[in-house]
Write a protein that holds these residues in place. Sequence first.
Motif, PDB file in Angstrom:
ATOM      1  N   THR A   1      20.547  81.442  -2.130  1.00  0.00           N
ATOM      2  CA  THR A   1      21.343  81.385  -3.355  1.00  0.00           C
ATOM      3  C   THR A   1      22.375  80.266  -3.238  1.00  0.00           C
ATOM      4  O   THR A   1      23.120  80.209  -2.251  1.00  0.00           O
ATOM      5  CB  THR A   1      22.109  82.722  -3.529  1.00  0.00           C
ATOM      6  N   ASP A   2      22.404  79.391  -4.243  1.00  0.00           N
ATOM      7  CA  ASP A   2      23.384  78.300  -4.219  1.00  0.00           C
ATOM      8  C   ASP A   2      24.800  78.830  -4.439  1.00  0.00           C
ATOM      9  O   ASP A   2      25.035  79.618  -5.357  1.00  0.00           O
ATOM     10  CB  ASP A   2      23.078  77.275  -5.327  1.00  0.00           C
TER      11      ASP A   2
ATOM     12  N   SER B   1      28.974  77.141  -4.445  1.00  0.00           N
ATOM     13  CA  SER B   1      29.785  75.939  -4.246  1.00  0.00           C
ATOM     14  C   SER B   1      30.594  76.112  -2.972  1.00  0.00           C
ATOM     15  O   SER B   1      31.001  77.221  -2.639  1.00  0.00           O
ATOM     16  CB  SER B   1      30.750  75.736  -5.416  1.00  0.00           C
TER      17      SER B   1
ATOM     18  N   ASN C   1      23.068  79.018   0.166  1.00  0.00           N
ATOM     19  CA  ASN C   1      22.985  77.578   0.362  1.00  0.00           C
ATOM     20  C   ASN C   1      24.290  76.959  -0.124  1.00  0.00           C
ATOM     21  O   ASN C   1      24.491  76.788  -1.321  1.00  0.00           O
ATOM     22  CB  ASN C   1      21.804  77.014  -0.431  1.00  0.00           C
TER      23      ASN C   1
ATOM     24  N   VAL D   1      26.691  74.410  -1.401  1.00  0.00           N
ATOM     25  CA  VAL D   1      26.601  73.081  -1.999  1.00  0.00           C
ATOM     26  C   VAL D   1      28.018  72.523  -2.064  1.00  0.00           C
ATOM     27  O   VAL D   1      28.876  73.084  -2.751  1.00  0.00           O
ATOM     28  CB  VAL D   1      26.022  73.161  -3.428  1.00  0.00           C
TER      29      VAL D   1
ATOM     30  N   ARG E   1      28.936  79.931 -10.544  1.00  0.00           N
ATOM     31  CA  ARG E   1      28.697  79.999  -9.105  1.00  0.00           C
ATOM     32  C   ARG E   1      30.009  80.318  -8.411  1.00  0.00           C
ATOM     33  O   ARG E   1      31.029  79.748  -8.773  1.00  0.00           O
ATOM     34  CB  ARG E   1      28.338  78.608  -8.602  1.00  0.00           C
TER      35      ARG E   1
END
Lengths: 286, 193
Positions: free
Chosen positions: A9-10, A12, A40, A42, A78
């Motif tokens: 799962t992305d 920030s 994940n 980012v 996010r």
Amino acid sequence: MDNHKNSLTDISYFPGCSLATSAKENNLSLLNLCRRLGFNPVELDDWNCCGSSSAHSIRSELADDLAARNLFLAPAGRPLLVACPSCMLRLRHMYIHLRDDEAARGYYEDKWNRSFDPNLNILHFFELLPEANLPNLAKDREHSLNGIRFVPYYGCMLARPPVMSREKNYYGLMEKILSSLGAEPLLWGYASRCCGTFLSVARPDVVRPMVNNIALGAKETGADCIVTACAMCHLNLEIRCDLREPVPIFHFSELLSLALGEDDHKGWFSRHIVDPEPLLRSKGLI
Amino acid sequence: MKKENYSDLGETIKSDDSDFQFASEVKKRSGTDFNMCYHCWCCTGGCPFSHAMDYTPNGIIRLVQFGLKRKALESSTIWLCVGCNTCSTVCPMRIDMSAIMDTMRQMALEEGISVAEPDILNFHKEVLHSIEHYGRTHKLEIMLRYKIRKRDWFSDMDVGLKMLAKRKLDLMPSKVNDIGEIRKFFTDVKHKT
């Protein structure tokens, strides 16, 4: 492997200046850990310094601007993961201010022609842990940290200004999580004693005895090491301790990643000023 | 500048140089009602730096309550406070001490009052200089510029070399792309509420 990557799962990620530079070992081990937990991270595009201690100390409005810019850069929908307790405090403090103060919010919305996300979820990495069921992820459950004796060092991360005093409290989390991975937490009196932060530069004469007391406190308990969740604390405890036999200091993320069987730790521990490798070897952890 | 003990202990309170606007100004700017303080000394007991300060943290509040502006703004206490919030956490009245200290530091600078801890101020200035140029802090340059200001080349050389050897001091800064946006923060005059 690719399937595994796709299922992440992305989120920030705001590394902050310390993790991006002087505490890369903290950053690397934390990123490893996040991926193991199914996230994940980012990196927040074009993030800037949160203002650190200096901006709010001598220019409050600048501190507001610096923190606000990061919040306005965060993509909607996010959570924003923050690794450094000090950045966390600055960002979260500003978030509360913007959420509750329409005029302040309007000022920045007009300035940047972007809208503020009142639902932005700013997460400290601690918040990923309780639901993660780490012992199940560890390669060898009970024995993963092989009884390493540690004292948990939170520094000032548990202390907050009154406006934030009802926010989530993480006290006890390092003890709970690391003991579930086979380490042994010890009680001591310095868990939330400030490390001296930036006074380490301008007044090392004040910080050195404070840091030595913290290290001596750890030794008195018979701990093998100190575990901290703050990169600034980690640095101060390492550079300002002048005891003949200093205590190894770990980033929380390093021990977690190690317990989960990550093997790229060469690049982490070689960056420590107090070499933790003899201890880890004696415990059979590396 | 530094004294053996807290310099306010046993001192006669002189209020002839009182500035009665001072207290209300600190209150307004910090958004903190320090008149709730009844001097239980919890903040001072918890403060990790109180032994190095000339006035105790609650002593500073008392100076403000009495309108003793100059003493308060000339103190080392307002510079030695790092904003760790330990005091506010133990304060039974939930007084935001860190906000009061921020306000007083900034008032001292605005009024050109002599700064009790110039090295600490110089450090802050170098951090902000770095942020203004790169958008992020570049530790090596901060340290070098701080040393140049202080004309102190040798202290902490060992620490610096160790940090370099352990790759804790990057030679090149990590930078924000849109540095123009950051620089504007430094030049803009704000009219926020």
